[in-house]
Design an enzyme around this catalytic site. Structure first.
Site, PDB file in Angstrom:
ATOM      1  N   LYS A  71      52.551  14.245 102.002  1.00  0.00           N
ATOM      2  CA  LYS A  71      51.935  15.242 101.125  1.00  0.00           C
ATOM      3  C   LYS A  71      50.438  15.420 101.380  1.00  0.00           C
ATOM      4  CE  LYS A  71      55.071  14.982  97.191  1.00  0.00           C
ATOM      5  NZ  LYS A  71      55.173  14.779  95.733  1.00  0.00           N
ATOM      6  N   ASN A  92      52.919  19.986  98.290  1.00  0.00           N
ATOM      7  CA  ASN A  92      54.365  19.693  98.317  1.00  0.00           C
ATOM      8  C   ASN A  92      55.200  20.923  98.642  1.00  0.00           C
ATOM      9  OD1 ASN A  92      54.221  21.111  95.899  1.00  0.00           O
ATOM     10  ND2 ASN A  92      55.737  19.832  94.898  1.00  0.00           N
ATOM     11  N   GLY A 252      62.022  11.971  84.161  1.00  0.00           N
ATOM     12  CA  GLY A 252      61.417  12.671  85.294  1.00  0.00           C
ATOM     13  C   GLY A 252      62.225  13.817  85.867  1.00  0.00           C
TER      14      GLY A 252
HETATM   15  P1  NAP Z   1      52.285   6.155  94.643  1.00  0.00           P
HETATM   16  O1  NAP Z   1      51.302   7.132  95.139  1.00  0.00           O
HETATM   17  O2  NAP Z   1      52.822   5.110  95.537  1.00  0.00           O
HETATM   18  O3  NAP Z   1      51.664   5.441  93.315  1.00  0.00           O
HETATM   19  C1  NAP Z   1      52.325   4.381  92.673  1.00  0.00           C
HETATM   20  C2  NAP Z   1      51.561   3.951  91.426  1.00  0.00           C
HETATM   21  O4  NAP Z   1      52.310   2.898  90.777  1.00  0.00           O
HETATM   22  C3  NAP Z   1      50.171   3.373  91.701  1.00  0.00           C
HETATM   23  O5  NAP Z   1      49.301   3.729  90.657  1.00  0.00           O
HETATM   24  C4  NAP Z   1      50.426   1.865  91.710  1.00  0.00           C
HETATM   25  O6  NAP Z   1      49.298   1.088  91.340  1.00  0.00           O
HETATM   26  C5  NAP Z   1      51.454   1.756  90.604  1.00  0.00           C
HETATM   27  N1  NAP Z   1      52.259   0.538  90.726  1.00  0.00           N
HETATM   28  C6  NAP Z   1      53.285   0.317  91.586  1.00  0.00           C
HETATM   29  N2  NAP Z   1      53.792  -0.915  91.390  1.00  0.00           N
HETATM   30  C7  NAP Z   1      53.059  -1.490  90.396  1.00  0.00           C
HETATM   31  C8  NAP Z   1      53.094  -2.748  89.738  1.00  0.00           C
HETATM   32  N3  NAP Z   1      54.002  -3.677  90.062  1.00  0.00           N
HETATM   33  N4  NAP Z   1      52.205  -2.992  88.749  1.00  0.00           N
HETATM   34  C9  NAP Z   1      51.293  -2.054  88.403  1.00  0.00           C
HETATM   35  N5  NAP Z   1      51.201  -0.844  88.994  1.00  0.00           N
HETATM   36  C10 NAP Z   1      52.079  -0.547  89.978  1.00  0.00           C
HETATM   37  O7  NAP Z   1      53.602   6.912  94.098  1.00  0.00           O
HETATM   38  P2  NAP Z   1      53.725   8.403  93.497  1.00  0.00           P
HETATM   39  O8  NAP Z   1      54.081   9.344  94.583  1.00  0.00           O
HETATM   40  O9  NAP Z   1      52.572   8.706  92.612  1.00  0.00           O
HETATM   41  O10 NAP Z   1      55.065   8.228  92.621  1.00  0.00           O
HETATM   42  C11 NAP Z   1      55.077   7.353  91.512  1.00  0.00           C
HETATM   43  C12 NAP Z   1      56.419   7.453  90.781  1.00  0.00           C
HETATM   44  O11 NAP Z   1      56.635   8.788  90.336  1.00  0.00           O
HETATM   45  C13 NAP Z   1      57.638   7.119  91.644  1.00  0.00           C
HETATM   46  O12 NAP Z   1      58.550   6.436  90.817  1.00  0.00           O
HETATM   47  C14 NAP Z   1      58.202   8.477  92.042  1.00  0.00           C
HETATM   48  O13 NAP Z   1      59.594   8.473  92.263  1.00  0.00           O
HETATM   49  C15 NAP Z   1      57.895   9.279  90.788  1.00  0.00           C
HETATM   50  N6  NAP Z   1      57.718  10.737  91.050  1.00  0.00           N
HETATM   51  C16 NAP Z   1      58.483  11.605  90.320  1.00  0.00           C
HETATM   52  C17 NAP Z   1      58.339  12.978  90.510  1.00  0.00           C
HETATM   53  C18 NAP Z   1      59.187  13.925  89.703  1.00  0.00           C
HETATM   54  O14 NAP Z   1      59.267  15.109  90.072  1.00  0.00           O
HETATM   55  N7  NAP Z   1      59.785  13.488  88.631  1.00  0.00           N
HETATM   56  C19 NAP Z   1      57.405  13.466  91.443  1.00  0.00           C
HETATM   57  C20 NAP Z   1      56.620  12.542  92.172  1.00  0.00           C
HETATM   58  C21 NAP Z   1      56.798  11.171  91.946  1.00  0.00           C
HETATM   59  P3  NAP Z   1      48.168   0.679  92.423  1.00  0.00           P
HETATM   60  O15 NAP Z   1      47.319   1.901  92.618  1.00  0.00           O
HETATM   61  O16 NAP Z   1      47.464  -0.449  91.790  1.00  0.00           O
HETATM   62  O17 NAP Z   1      48.911   0.293  93.681  1.00  0.00           O
END
Ligand code: NAP
Length: 283
Positions: A71, A92, A252
């Site tokens: 992205k 996206n 979501g």
């Molecule tokens: P990303 O960029 O990898 O960000 C992940 C986030 O989760 C970061 O803030 C990370 O913290 C935090 N995190 C992960 N494991 C953790 C833990 N054990 N303890 C505390 N914080 C933790 O991912 P993303 O693309 O933003 O996506 C995040 C989620 O949203 C995923 O589950 C994805 O499937 C979902 N999503 C849904 C949609 C939808 O349309 N519904 C769209 C996009 C994403 P740090 O910064 O500290 O690493």
């Protein structure tokens, strides 16, 4: 079965892609409206992403979606990027307009549309966002542009939360914005007067379905609207905790569908049919 010699391709580029709901959602919509498009997902390895984007032009596709992990990287490969996607720093959705690739970001707008469909009033409200990844950034910036009163961003890595805070401070004037560490005491004192809580961390996703970013269920109050952008599982531990406390909730799937519906409109100029939206929500 509608594919003909004249059918134009719309695709998804990412890695992995085989779990994606987008081919189902878009092909069902094309069929429903009798549109001459077909949607296919392609798993692209990182050394091939430039070739894949060039191929999109060569094959004269109508457009494509971009998902993890491209992205952000995709921006340099496009001809133009819309202002909001530029601020967010990620794309996206891409439209092929007469051979020029134009980038958009529909994630944050999809989240806002999902709130609107649920009749959740977010204007002038306080929103607490857990997480600071790509999804958090799109949602936070969109909510700031749409007129929420205050945003608090809570993240394990505070530097990443601060990046979002700084972007919003630079681009949106009338919103109060701050970051906190993702820890229970800080969350507790912020949640008391929060209207909308959004989990954008991956805590609670798939194999981690027994985990929640909130350890103490009782800090959730019944006037809080709780959204989790995770859609697998559809009811995360956080949403169960919230429902136990009497909160109204949203998973979501709604965001996923509405970001797709906005991309559909960019490519076809048409609204995604309500029958398709209902079918996916109830599947
Ligand atoms: P990303 O960029 O990898 O960000 C992940 C986030 O989760 C970061 O803030 C990370 O913290 C935090 N995190 C992960 N494991 C953790 C833990 N054990 N303890 C505390 N914080 C933790 O991912 P993303 O693309 O933003 O996506 C995040 C989620 O949203 C995923 O589950 C994805 O499937 C979902 N999503 C849904 C949609 C939808 O349309 N519904 C769209 C996009 C994403 P740090 O910064 O500290 O690493």
């Amino acid at each position: 079965m509608h594919i003909k010699g004249s059918t134009r391709l719309i695709s998804l580029l990412g890695d992995p892609v085989n779990h994606s709901l987008s081919p189902y959602m878009h092909n069902l919509s094309f069929e429903n409206l009798g549109l001459d498009y077909a949607y296919m997902a392609f798993e692209i390895k990182k050394e091939k992403i430039k070739d894949a984007v060039d191929a999109m032009k060569t094959l004269n596709v109508r457009g494509f979606n971009v998902t993890m992990p491209y992205k952000e990287k995709i921006i340099d490969l496009l001809d133009e990027v819309d202002n909001q996607a530029k601020i967010i720093g990620s794309v996206n959705t891409v439209l092929n307009s007469k051979g020029k690739l134009l980038g958009y970001n529909t994630d944050g707008k999809g989240f806002v549309k999902a709130l609107e469909e649920k009749k959740i009033d977010f204007k002038l409200k306080k929103v607490l966002i857990l997480g600071s990844g790509g999804a958090a950034k799109s949602i936070a910036i969109q909510l700031a542009l749409e007129g929420v009163k205050e945003i608090i961003i809570a993240n394990r890595t505070i530097e990443k939360a601060n990046i979002i805070v700084n972007i919003i401070k630079e681009h949106v004037k009338d919103v109060k914005i701050n970051s906190i560490n993702l820890n229970e005491n800080k969350l507790k004192s912020e949640i008391i007067n929060t209207d909308i809580l959004v989990n954008t961390t991956s805590i609670g996703m798939r194999e981690g379905f027994l985990d929640s970013p909130i350890k103490e269920t009782k800090i959730l109050h019944k006037d809080l609207f709780v959204a989790d952008i995770i859609y697998k599982p559809q009811k995360t531990k956080l949403l169960s905790q919230a429902q136990e406390r009497g909160c109204n909730t949203m998973n979501g799937l709604n965001m996923l569908i509405f970001q797709g519906a906005l991309a559909f409109k960019i490519w076809t100029g048409k609204d995604m049919p309500n029958e398709v939206i209902d079918k996916i929500l109830n599947k």
